[in-house]
Design a protein around this motif. Structure first.
Motif, short mmCIF file in Angstrom:
data_model
loop_
_atom_site.label_atom_id
_atom_site.label_comp_id
_atom_site.label_asym_id
_atom_site.label_seq_id
_atom_site.Cartn_x
_atom_site.Cartn_y
_atom_site.Cartn_z
N PHE A 1 0.86 -1.19 0.00
CA PHE A 1 0.00 0.00 0.00
C PHE A 1 0.90 1.24 0.00
O PHE A 1 1.67 1.45 0.93
CB PHE A 1 -0.87 -0.02 1.26
CG PHE A 1 -1.99 0.97 1.23
CD1 PHE A 1 -3.09 0.77 0.39
CD2 PHE A 1 -1.97 2.09 2.03
CE1 PHE A 1 -4.13 1.66 0.37
CE2 PHE A 1 -3.02 2.99 2.01
CZ PHE A 1 -4.10 2.78 1.17
N ARG B 1 2.72 4.69 0.45
CA ARG B 1 2.70 5.58 1.61
C ARG B 1 1.90 6.86 1.32
O ARG B 1 1.17 7.34 2.17
CB ARG B 1 4.13 5.93 2.00
CG ARG B 1 4.17 6.70 3.31
CD ARG B 1 5.56 6.86 3.80
NE ARG B 1 6.06 5.61 4.35
CZ ARG B 1 7.34 5.39 4.63
NH1 ARG B 1 8.22 6.33 4.42
NH2 ARG B 1 7.72 4.26 5.14
N HIS B 2 2.02 7.39 0.10
CA HIS B 2 1.30 8.65 -0.17
C HIS B 2 -0.21 8.44 -0.12
O HIS B 2 -0.95 9.31 0.29
CB HIS B 2 1.75 9.28 -1.50
CG HIS B 2 1.32 8.53 -2.73
ND1 HIS B 2 2.08 7.52 -3.27
CD2 HIS B 2 0.23 8.66 -3.50
CE1 HIS B 2 1.46 7.06 -4.34
NE2 HIS B 2 0.34 7.73 -4.50
N ARG B 3 -0.66 7.24 -0.49
CA ARG B 3 -2.10 6.97 -0.40
C ARG B 3 -2.56 6.98 1.05
O ARG B 3 -3.62 7.47 1.38
CB ARG B 3 -2.42 5.61 -1.01
CG ARG B 3 -2.51 5.69 -2.48
CD ARG B 3 -3.53 4.71 -2.98
NE ARG B 3 -3.56 4.78 -4.41
CZ ARG B 3 -3.79 3.76 -5.19
NH1 ARG B 3 -4.04 2.59 -4.68
NH2 ARG B 3 -3.80 3.90 -6.50
N LEU B 4 -1.72 6.41 1.89
CA LEU B 4 -2.04 6.39 3.32
C LEU B 4 -2.15 7.82 3.85
O LEU B 4 -3.12 8.18 4.54
CB LEU B 4 -0.95 5.61 4.07
CG LEU B 4 -1.16 5.54 5.58
CD1 LEU B 4 -2.36 4.66 5.90
CD2 LEU B 4 0.10 5.02 6.26
N TYR C 1 -2.78 10.61 2.11
CA TYR C 1 -3.99 11.23 1.56
C TYR C 1 -5.22 10.76 2.30
O TYR C 1 -6.11 11.55 2.65
CB TYR C 1 -4.14 10.90 0.07
CG TYR C 1 -3.16 11.61 -0.82
CD1 TYR C 1 -2.69 12.89 -0.50
CD2 TYR C 1 -2.73 11.03 -2.01
CE1 TYR C 1 -1.78 13.53 -1.32
CE2 TYR C 1 -1.82 11.67 -2.84
CZ TYR C 1 -1.35 12.92 -2.49
OH TYR C 1 -0.47 13.56 -3.29
N THR C 2 -5.29 9.45 2.54
CA THR C 2 -6.48 8.91 3.21
C THR C 2 -6.62 9.52 4.60
O THR C 2 -7.70 9.97 4.99
CB THR C 2 -6.36 7.37 3.32
OG1 THR C 2 -6.00 6.86 2.05
CG2 THR C 2 -7.66 6.76 3.77
#
Ligand code: HEC
Length: 143
Positions: free
Chosen positions: A6, A8-11, A13-14
């Motif tokens: 997963f 890290r940038h998605r985490l 943003y979420t």
């Protein structure tokens, strides 16, 4: 393992989106506390203040005309107060015009001035300047 991949940038943003949503929900659902509501009489007084252009001669919080005195703290000034202010507003003076205000209007203007008095202080303070540039109030120089 999918968790490991997963990004890290998605985490980030979420998490930011969740925090934004929670904070927005908090801001929009909190009612304004009753105590912040301005007395409707004072609001009427403010309208009269604007209609009669009182600030062409008077200051509030130090802003306005200079023909008359600053009215921010007139109501709490020793020797002045509500009755004094009401008498001047009712009759005018040699310099201040008589606006022929009725009792309701004078009460509204008093409520407006009371609000100004509670929310501002125009009295001149005397300060002691410390060696490191800090200042300490020595109190008000005029009452
Ligand atoms: C043409 C200028 C002028 C206007 C407009 C004016 N005033 Fe005055 N007012 C004065 C002057 C000057 C004084 C000081 C008394 C004097 O010297 O005659 C005064 C005094 C006062 C005082 C007593 C203040 C104190 O600390 O002694 C109050 C209260 C007051 N005015 C309220 C008002 C209100 C409310 C309005 C608008 C409805 C208003 N004035 C409009 C000139 C004005």
């Amino acid at each position: 393992m999918p968790e490991r991949n997963f990004p890290r940038h998605r985490l980030i943003y979420t998490v930011l989106i969740i925090v934004f949503a929670v904070f927005s929900g908090f801001v929009y659902t909190q009612a304004v506390p009753e105590t912040n509501a301005v007395n409707p009489k004072a609001v009427h007084g403010k309208t009269l203040w604007q209609q009669h252009n009182c600030s062409s001669c008077h200051q509030l919080y130090g802003l306005g005309g200079y023909l008359g005195p600053d009215l921010t703290n007139t109501l709490s000034t020793k020797g002045k107060g509500k009755n004094y202010a009401a008498a001047i507003m009712k009759n005018g003076t040699q310099v201040m015009p008589n606006f022929h205000l009725n009792d309701t209007e004078i009460e509204a203007l008093l409520a407006f001035l009371e609000h100004a008095d509670e929310s501002g202080n125009n009295r001149v303070h005397s300060y002691q300047i410390g060696l490191d540039g800090t200042i300490t109030s020595e109190g008000e120089t005029q009452k």
